[in-house]
Motif scaffolding. Structure first.
Motif, PDB file in Angstrom:
ATOM      1  N   ASP A   1       0.842  -1.194   0.000  1.00  0.00           N
ATOM      2  CA  ASP A   1       0.000   0.000   0.000  1.00  0.00           C
ATOM      3  C   ASP A   1       0.882   1.251   0.000  1.00  0.00           C
ATOM      4  OD1 ASP A   1      -2.572  -1.069   0.069  1.00  0.00           O
ATOM      5  OD2 ASP A   1      -3.042  -0.339   2.086  1.00  0.00           O
TER       6      ASP A   1
ATOM      7  N   ASP B   1       0.501   3.690   1.820  1.00  0.00           N
ATOM      8  CA  ASP B   1       0.647   4.205   3.188  1.00  0.00           C
ATOM      9  C   ASP B   1       1.470   3.281   4.073  1.00  0.00           C
ATOM     10  OD1 ASP B   1      -1.203   2.175   3.247  1.00  0.00           O
ATOM     11  OD2 ASP B   1      -2.542   3.165   4.682  1.00  0.00           O
TER      12      ASP B   1
ATOM     13  N   HIS C   1       2.441   0.437   8.901  1.00  0.00           N
ATOM     14  CA  HIS C   1       1.355   0.680   7.938  1.00  0.00           C
ATOM     15  C   HIS C   1       0.375   1.655   8.580  1.00  0.00           C
ATOM     16  CE1 HIS C   1      -2.062  -1.361   5.386  1.00  0.00           C
ATOM     17  NE2 HIS C   1      -1.934  -0.073   5.134  1.00  0.00           N
TER      18      HIS C   1
ATOM     19  N   ILE D   1      -2.697   2.682   8.570  1.00  0.00           N
ATOM     20  CA  ILE D   1      -4.089   2.421   8.172  1.00  0.00           C
ATOM     21  C   ILE D   1      -5.013   3.503   8.727  1.00  0.00           C
ATOM     22  CG2 ILE D   1      -3.835  -0.064   7.985  1.00  0.00           C
ATOM     23  CD1 ILE D   1      -5.241  -0.248  10.761  1.00  0.00           C
TER      24      ILE D   1
ATOM     25  N   LYS E   1      -3.886   9.776   7.408  1.00  0.00           N
ATOM     26  CA  LYS E   1      -2.558   9.454   6.900  1.00  0.00           C
ATOM     27  C   LYS E   1      -1.547  10.478   7.406  1.00  0.00           C
ATOM     28  CE  LYS E   1      -4.393   6.147   4.467  1.00  0.00           C
ATOM     29  NZ  LYS E   1      -4.530   4.850   5.204  1.00  0.00           N
TER      30      LYS E   1
HETATM   31 MN   LIG Z   1      -3.113   1.098   3.726  1.00  0.00          MN
END
Ligand SMILES: [Mn+2]
Ligand SMILES: O=c1ccn([C@@H]2O[C@H](COP(=O)(O)OP(=O)(O)O)[C@@H](O)[C@H]2O)c(=O)[nH]1
Ligand SMILES: O=c1ccn([C@@H]2O[C@H](COP(=O)(O)OP(=O)(O)O)[C@@H](O)[C@H]2O)c(=O)[nH]1
Ligand SMILES: [Mn+2]
Lengths: 250, 250
Positions: free
Chosen positions: B100, B102, B217, B219, B223
């Protein structure tokens, strides 16, 4: 030798949990013995427990002195959860399934006694949802074993032995074997020890797998029996249908 | 055939993540190709990506129509994450590690390409911390495979195919084989995809295993590049040292 579900009660205020736990196990048709380890309980609690448990075993309190870690965890009341170490001294049982008093089975879980353990894998437990590479110590299958007992006692005396100051940090340290070797615990499906979490991924997965759930675990300070609704719920399980007031009398 | 890290960018606002991701992989000494799948990007984003990725591949947007589930998840912006299905069409690569935008590697993770996959276990991923018996779809190892591609497309067209309305629910459904059979995904250690959680068990475990963490990560909706500090952090990774303002111009 016999097999048993074992829980622990180190204080009166978890009594509703312990009573509901035993009631649920029986209503779900268990064929195993129900045992509770006790320390420091009032006579009233002992009497209530005697009505639903097959055996009450008084044990010595084992306390963690890692107050700093327990304080950071915001769970100072967990300082006596080291008492769980006494489980490995119960050699009168061939196998035990340990359950926290705040755990509620919703399906029969007797199949947990069929899990094969070995000298390499001495415990079976479900992943902790905060850090899924460790296990949650609210439910586990294990064999009483005096060498594990002394190993845990020795470890508990080392400085900062438990990373959370409580039993979960201690047991994960003991049954973990380091970076590049396999875990020394058998991973049970999460459905045996479902802990609600506030992550947004939890709720859709919960809905998806709800029908498979075997036991829910009310982790954290807010136990269901501490709310009025939860109290009513718990007391409906009381022997004789006791009810709300009976519980308050204790 | 070559191996590649692949990420995806379906909107300009995740650009800082994608740039930081590529920079981290390079600074940690990867020997693999860096690829980004794109849809609907501005020219400015495309230019920035071109400076850090070896290859930009424009793909068609695949959208989930499970708006109810996405709404319940509070993540309506995830409706295009079905676009990840395009990964299995990248048969020019022998193996991919999907990340991902992020996700932030903090140690070299090239060893993920050594994981053996099989017809029974077609994907390797880390447990999701909300429900640890499913995998988090923010990082996975897989082999591009047109039959998996069509399988996922077919499944995505079934009603309520994804239990969370997004890619994670869909992929877990596809790579899961039901109650009494083993999982069809290879379980990576959590340290490859560490998602912070608010559970009280998270923080002590985080401290204990911090040194082993390979990737974090971010999530959720918040962000890091959406906060001033995070923006500064992200922009310091920009090619040419771009800085805060450069990013705001996009
Ligand atoms: Mn993510
Ligand atoms: O004051 C206490 C604290 C704990 N316990 C016992 O120790 C277990 C572990 O504590 P708890 O369940 O509160 O920990 P959590 O699951 O919230 O981490 C409880 O379920 C009880 O069986 C107890 O009897 N009294
Ligand atoms: O508006 C969006 C939403 C998602 N993504 C891509 O899809 C991935 C999955 O979404 P996200 O990471 O926000 O989901 P989470 O990890 O928070 O569940 C992102 O990392 C991006 O690579 C994107 O480019 N634009
Ligand atoms: Mn508990």
């Amino acid at each position: 030798m016999s097999e048993a579900y074992v829980t622990i009660l180190t204080s009166d205020n978890y009594l509703p949990g312990a009573l509901v736990l035993a009631r649920s196990l029986r209503e779900l048709g268990t064929t195993k013995k129900l045992v509770v380890l006790t320390t420091d309980l009032s006579d009233a609690s002992t009497r209530f427990l005697g009505e639903v448990y097959d055996e009450l075993i008084e044990v010595e309190t084992l306390e963690s002195s890692l107050f700093e870690q327990l304080h950071e965890l915001n769970r100072p009341e967990l300082f006596r959860t080291y008492t769980k170490i006494a489980l490995w001294k119960l050699t009168q049982f061939s196998k035990i399934v340990y359950l926290d008093a705040d755990l509620l089975p919703v399906q029969n879980i007797d199949e947990l006694f069929d899990i094969e353990l070995s000298p390499e894998t001495k415990i079976a437990a479900a992943p902790d949802s905060g850090w899924p590479d460790i296990f949650n110590s609210g439910l586990f299958v294990t064999l009483p074993d005096l060498s594990v007992y002394s190993g845990l006692i020795d470890l508990s005396e080392e400085p900062n032995a438990s990373f959370d100051g409580a039993d979960q940090g201690l047991f994960n340290e003991y049954f973990h074997s380091g970076e590049n070797t396999p875990n020394r615990w058998h991973r049970l499906p999460f459905i045996y020890n479902v802990t609600p979490s506030s992550g947004y991924q939890y709720s859709p997965a919960y809905k998806r797998f709800q029908k498979d759930i075997k036991a829910v675990h009310f982790i954290g300070v807010n136990k269901p029996w501490l709310t009025r609704d939860g109290y009513g719920f718990a007391s409906s399980f009381l022997p004789g249908g006791g009810g709300f007031d009976t519980l308050f009398e204790i």
